[in-house]
Design an enzyme around this catalytic site. Structure first.
Site, PDB file in Angstrom:
ATOM      1  N   GLY A   1       0.807  -1.219   0.000  1.00 55.98           N
ATOM      2  CA  GLY A   1       0.000   0.000   0.000  1.00 55.98           C
ATOM      3  C   GLY A   1       0.840   1.269   0.000  1.00 55.98           C
ATOM      4  O   GLY A   1       2.072   1.229  -0.093  1.00 55.98           O
ATOM      5  N   GLN A   2       0.145   2.408   0.112  1.00 57.62           N
ATOM      6  CA  GLN A   2       0.823   3.702   0.007  1.00 57.62           C
ATOM      7  C   GLN A   2       1.949   3.839   1.038  1.00 57.62           C
ATOM      8  O   GLN A   2       3.063   4.250   0.710  1.00 57.62           O
ATOM      9  CB  GLN A   2      -0.174   4.865   0.176  1.00 57.62           C
TER      10      GLN A   2
ATOM     11  N   ARG B   1      -2.810  -8.326  -1.829  1.00 55.53           N
ATOM     12  CA  ARG B   1      -2.574  -8.178  -3.268  1.00 55.53           C
ATOM     13  C   ARG B   1      -1.122  -8.500  -3.585  1.00 55.53           C
ATOM     14  O   ARG B   1      -0.298  -8.705  -2.693  1.00 55.53           O
ATOM     15  CB  ARG B   1      -2.966  -6.794  -3.766  1.00 55.53           C
TER      16      ARG B   1
ATOM     17  N   TYR C   1     -14.746   4.688   9.221  1.00 53.17           N
ATOM     18  CA  TYR C   1     -13.279   4.624   9.334  1.00 53.17           C
ATOM     19  C   TYR C   1     -12.827   5.258  10.662  1.00 53.17           C
ATOM     20  O   TYR C   1     -12.042   4.673  11.412  1.00 53.17           O
ATOM     21  CB  TYR C   1     -12.685   5.358   8.133  1.00 53.17           C
TER      22      TYR C   1
HETATM   23  P1  NAD Z   1      -3.462   1.466   1.417  1.00 56.09           P
HETATM   24  O1  NAD Z   1      -4.893   1.204   1.113  1.00 56.09           O
HETATM   25  O2  NAD Z   1      -2.635   2.150   0.408  1.00 56.09           O
HETATM   26  O3  NAD Z   1      -2.741   0.091   1.775  1.00 56.09           O
HETATM   27  C1  NAD Z   1      -3.347  -0.907   2.557  1.00 56.09           C
HETATM   28  C2  NAD Z   1      -2.809  -2.237   2.084  1.00 56.09           C
HETATM   29  O4  NAD Z   1      -3.454  -3.255   2.866  1.00 56.09           O
HETATM   30  C3  NAD Z   1      -3.150  -2.531   0.609  1.00 56.09           C
HETATM   31  O5  NAD Z   1      -1.980  -2.859  -0.099  1.00 56.09           O
HETATM   32  C4  NAD Z   1      -4.116  -3.690   0.678  1.00 56.09           C
HETATM   33  O6  NAD Z   1      -3.991  -4.620  -0.395  1.00 56.09           O
HETATM   34  C5  NAD Z   1      -3.732  -4.349   2.005  1.00 56.09           C
HETATM   35  N1  NAD Z   1      -4.816  -5.152   2.555  1.00 56.09           N
HETATM   36  C6  NAD Z   1      -6.140  -4.898   2.511  1.00 56.09           C
HETATM   37  N2  NAD Z   1      -6.830  -5.896   3.097  1.00 56.09           N
HETATM   38  C7  NAD Z   1      -5.909  -6.801   3.523  1.00 56.09           C
HETATM   39  C8  NAD Z   1      -5.997  -8.035   4.200  1.00 56.09           C
HETATM   40  N3  NAD Z   1      -7.176  -8.564   4.540  1.00 56.09           N
HETATM   41  N4  NAD Z   1      -4.850  -8.685   4.500  1.00 56.09           N
HETATM   42  C9  NAD Z   1      -3.648  -8.174   4.141  1.00 56.09           C
HETATM   43  N5  NAD Z   1      -3.497  -7.006   3.471  1.00 56.09           N
HETATM   44  C10 NAD Z   1      -4.614  -6.326   3.187  1.00 56.09           C
HETATM   45  O7  NAD Z   1      -3.421   2.233   2.813  1.00 56.09           O
HETATM   46  P2  NAD Z   1      -2.269   3.172   3.382  1.00 56.09           P
HETATM   47  O8  NAD Z   1      -2.571   4.554   2.973  1.00 56.09           O
HETATM   48  O9  NAD Z   1      -0.946   2.592   3.111  1.00 56.09           O
HETATM   49  O10 NAD Z   1      -2.622   3.105   4.940  1.00 56.09           O
HETATM   50  C11 NAD Z   1      -1.980   2.211   5.809  1.00 56.09           C
HETATM   51  C12 NAD Z   1      -2.503   2.471   7.214  1.00 56.09           C
HETATM   52  O11 NAD Z   1      -2.253   3.840   7.573  1.00 56.09           O
HETATM   53  C13 NAD Z   1      -4.004   2.259   7.372  1.00 56.09           C
HETATM   54  O12 NAD Z   1      -4.259   1.756   8.664  1.00 56.09           O
HETATM   55  C14 NAD Z   1      -4.555   3.657   7.267  1.00 56.09           C
HETATM   56  O13 NAD Z   1      -5.770   3.785   7.938  1.00 56.09           O
HETATM   57  C15 NAD Z   1      -3.473   4.455   7.947  1.00 56.09           C
HETATM   58  N6  NAD Z   1      -3.503   5.858   7.557  1.00 56.09           N
HETATM   59  C16 NAD Z   1      -3.182   6.242   6.279  1.00 56.09           C
HETATM   60  C17 NAD Z   1      -3.236   7.582   5.923  1.00 56.09           C
HETATM   61  C18 NAD Z   1      -2.888   8.050   4.539  1.00 56.09           C
HETATM   62  O14 NAD Z   1      -3.041   9.244   4.233  1.00 56.09           O
HETATM   63  N7  NAD Z   1      -2.392   7.176   3.660  1.00 56.09           N
HETATM   64  C19 NAD Z   1      -3.601   8.540   6.877  1.00 56.09           C
HETATM   65  C20 NAD Z   1      -3.968   8.126   8.151  1.00 56.09           C
HETATM   66  C21 NAD Z   1      -3.889   6.780   8.492  1.00 56.09           C
HETATM   67  N1  SER Z   2      -5.702   9.986   4.531  1.00 57.25           N
HETATM   68  C1  SER Z   2      -6.666   9.281   5.284  1.00 57.25           C
HETATM   69  C2  SER Z   2      -8.008   9.351   4.647  1.00 57.25           C
HETATM   70  O1  SER Z   2      -8.276  10.340   3.987  1.00 57.25           O
HETATM   71  C3  SER Z   2      -6.752   9.836   6.691  1.00 57.25           C
HETATM   72  O2  SER Z   2      -6.793   8.771   7.535  1.00 57.25           O
HETATM   73  O3  SER Z   2      -8.777   8.452   4.819  1.00 57.25           O
END
Ligand code: NAD
Ligand code: SER
Length: 313
Positions: free
Chosen positions: A13-14, A38, A144
């Site tokens: 993921g990101q 994935r 969420y």
């Molecule tokens: P993302 O959606 O880019 O990545 C999540 C990854 O989890 C994906 O690659 C997906 O394939 C994988 N996934 C989904 N279901 C799964 C499962 N059942 N088993 C294994 N893998 C699985 O999300 P992200 O942006 O990388 O976020 C990661 C964490 O950080 C999350 O908890 C998110 O809530 C938190 N977060 C992200 C942001 C942001 O701006 N990116 C901000 C606040 C919090």
């Molecule tokens: N970047 C995230 C969202 O917009 C914050 O958790 O969901």
């Protein structure tokens, strides 16, 4: 001291891609096992071990933890704010059960540390809009946000009741160029750079004056690693830490982009994500993270924009 062996769940993921690469630099490629539902992200291929894993399958997860001698887990698998509103039941199920599976295994296998991110999405319309403190009124309106707030209390519970060393950050919206964002409300601040380069035009799904807390990915990765490396007695928050870096609106980021691409223009077409953004604070107070483990961001809007363009070009 035991050699750490780390499992990153949601590594494609990101955040996962960049965090896995950063952890491999510190701990060694073979010591960091990337995993996801994935396929392995191209940027991770050839850099270390990868396993296909569903965090909802607790038995399979437990087997991997034992087989690979895992000592730390970084749990990143989740459904984010915008996608979560389309499938609330699914978002609740993954975000909660995934965390509970990891916490249970961490307790049973006496893992050294667990990392799980929360979000600014825990805050709701009744929280202070500006300089939102660590402890305040917290009444989230998205599934969420509800799942993140409940998750924070599960982390606190497992720390106090079972001494699981779990650490967490309430990330703001994260901006990065390596891997794409996965369905959040703050994704516009990533898309806008790509569209500016591709067609000098962006259709923004938020209103021009919507201020949100944001952070550039290198700061987010550094914050995560600094928190995880801090001595346990410095960690006073076992729910999740507020961290801050930048706050800006779509019109402010557009103005910054115009300094690099003068012909760039933005059309504002707010959709269902506007209500989510309006429920979140505009800026965050992170004085407790600063005090406890020395948090300090490096990137402001102009430095981030210059770095984004340098890398995207
Ligand atoms: P993302 O959606 O880019 O990545 C999540 C990854 O989890 C994906 O690659 C997906 O394939 C994988 N996934 C989904 N279901 C799964 C499962 N059942 N088993 C294994 N893998 C699985 O999300 P992200 O942006 O990388 O976020 C990661 C964490 O950080 C999350 O908890 C998110 O809530 C938190 N977060 C992200 C942001 C942001 O701006 N990116 C901000 C606040 C919090
Ligand atoms: N970047 C995230 C969202 O917009 C914050 O958790 O969901």
């Amino acid at each position: 001291m035991t050699k750490e062996k780390i499992l990153v769940i949601g590594a494609s993921g990101q955040i996962g891609v960049e965090l896995t690469i950063a952890l491999r630099k510190i701990y060694g490629n073979s010591q960091v096992v990337a995993s996801d539902l994935r396929e392995e992200n191209d940027l991770l291929k050839g850099t270390g071990p990868y396993v296909s894993l569903d965090v909802m399958n607790k038995e399979m997860l437990h087997v991997q933890v034992i087989r690979q001698n895992i000592t730390q887990i970084y749990l990143l698998a989740a459904i984010l704010s915008a996608t979560g509103e389309k499938s609330p039941g699914l978002a609740w199920h993954l975000n909660m059960q995934g965390l509970l599976n990891v916490l249970d295994i961490a307790r049973e296998e006496k893992l050294n540390k667990v990392y799980w991110p929360s979000s600014i999405a825990v805050f709701g319309p009744t929280s202070p809009k500006k300089d939102c403190p660590q402890q305040t009124i917290i009444e989230p309106i998205t599934v969420y946000g509800i799942s993140k707030y409940a998750g924070e209390f599960w982390c606190n519970y497992f720390n106090h009741r079972y001494a699981v060393d779990i650490r967490s950050i309430r990330y703001p919206g994260l901006i990065s160029y390596k891997s794409s964002p996965g369905g959040g409300t703050t994704d516009y601040a990533v898309e806008i750079y790509h569209e500016a380069l591709e067609c000098q035009h962006y259709k923004c799904f938020l209103k021009e004056d919507t201020y949100l807390p944001m952070m550039y990915m290198p700061d987010a990765i550094r914050a995560t690693i600094e928190l995880m490396e801090a001595p346990a007695d410095r960690i006073s928050i076992r729910t999740s830490y507020n961290v801050a870096a930048i706050s800006f609106s779509p019109s402010e980021i557009a103005a910054e982009i115009k300094k690099h691409i003068p012909s760039f223009d933005v059309e504002y077409r707010p959709d269902y994500r506007q209500a989510i953004a309006d429920s979140w604070p505009q800026s965050i107070n992170d004085s407790i993270a600063q005090r406890d483990w020395g948090w300090k961001p490096e990137f402001n809007l102009s430095k981030m924009t210059a770095d984004m363009f340098q890398n995207l070009k």
